[in-house]
Design a protein around this motif. Structure first.
Motif: not given
Length: 319
Positions: A113-114, A150-153, A196-199, A205-209
């Motif tokens: 999924q991308a 890492d979004a879990s942090i 912020i984008d969520e991947l 799950t990662l967060l990217q700026v």
């Protein structure tokens, strides 16, 4: 496959004739494909901004075997020394990671999924979250991505947005892309800074700026699509600044050939252009699947943290 000048000449010609086409250009602008959509064969599959699909989960294996920390340190030192000497302000260092999976390249293409996906003749697959440039209604927009966590942090969003190193890296890339767009357009403006984008990946799950930068194109841009891409490439977000010297540093530090990894692919639909940076990339090499990944290095970067980020980006977004 086309070479440098014929790539951009063909893009200009098809654009002037308003012929929809697919294009793909490698990192160093040495090779590429420019194919009218009417002539595109089934061995090149791509997807642009596809809706998320409910795909039946397939049990799959995914193991990564990154280079040793000691080997990474040697490459990091080449980059960091150049940064300390002032030869670069930001350098994107990438590595090739052998992976093992029970999925084929075609299955990876179908299941991931991308935002952007490409399967090129089962030689490589890309599932990229990053827009390179979009051209719509006479405006050109770019959305550089810099900064991953890492979004879990706990408090991940606050941590990434307040990290001095990440903020400096992002500011450098935004400034570079703003300057790049100024080569091909007018009234360049940063319209949205550090959102912020969520991947979602196969294991986290990662967060990217990201940021949004927009400029106004000349009225004849449709006949200059190739010229525009020639001036903008290689993509600033995956090399660094200043661009020319930083590419030289990359070629010295990295011990493999990026080829089409960190190049771009996209589509001209007869009026507008959409394109992606070819990151999140798996290539078939000598019966071995290789995942290529990396990240931006600044003078404030810590080797261990960058090593871990490079490994963290080795994932498939199947969920």
């Amino acid at each position: 496959m086309l070479t440098t000048h014929s790539i951009f000449e063909q893009m200009n010609k098809l654009g002037a004739d308003k012929v929809p086409f697919f294009f793909m250009i490698d990192f160093l602008k040495e090779h590429g494909e420019v194919i009218p959509l009417a002539d595109l064969l089934d061995d090149i599959q791509f997807s642009m901004h596809a809706e998320k699909q409910e795909i039946s989960h397939k049990d799959f294996l995914f193991a990564k075997h990154p280079i040793s920390y000691e080997d990474y340190q040697k490459q990091f030192k080449v980059v960091h020394d150049n940064l300390m000497f002032g030869n670069s302000y930001l350098t994107n260092l990438t590595c090739a990671t052998p992976i093992k999976t029970n999925l084929s390249i075609e299955e990876i293409y179908k299941l991931t999924q991308a935002k952007y996906k490409l399967n090129y003749k089962n030689q490589f697959v890309c599932f990229s979250p990053e827009i390179f440039v979009q051209i719509k209604n006479g405006k050109i927009s770019s959305y550089p991505m810099k900064g991953t966590i890492d979004a879990s942090i706990p408090y991940a969003k606050e941590i990434i947005l307040n990290d001095e190193k990440e903020a400096a890296e992002h500011a450098t890339i935004v400034d570079l892309i703003r300057n790049d767009l100024s080569l091909v357009s007018n009234n360049v403006t940063v319209t949205n800074y550090r959102f912020i984008d969520e991947l979602i990946t196969n294991d986290k799950t990662l967060l990217q700026v990201s940021s949004e930068i927009v400029g106004d194109l000349e009225d004849d841009f449709i006949s200059q699509i190739g010229t525009i891409f020639d001036k903008l490439l290689p993509a600033g977000s995956i090399c660094g600044a200043p661009k020319k010297k930083t590419v030289e540093i990359i070629l010295e530090a990295e011990n493999y050939n990026r080829n089409f990894y960190t190049g771009v692919f996209g589509v001209f639909d007869g009026e507008n252009v959409d394109s992606a940076v070819m990151i999140r990339f798996i290539e078939q090499e000598n019966n071995q699947l290789i995942f290529k990944s990396g990240g931006g290095i600044t003078a404030k970067s810590e080797c261990e943290s960058e090593f871990n980020e490079m490994i963290q980006k080795v994932y498939v977004p199947i969920y």
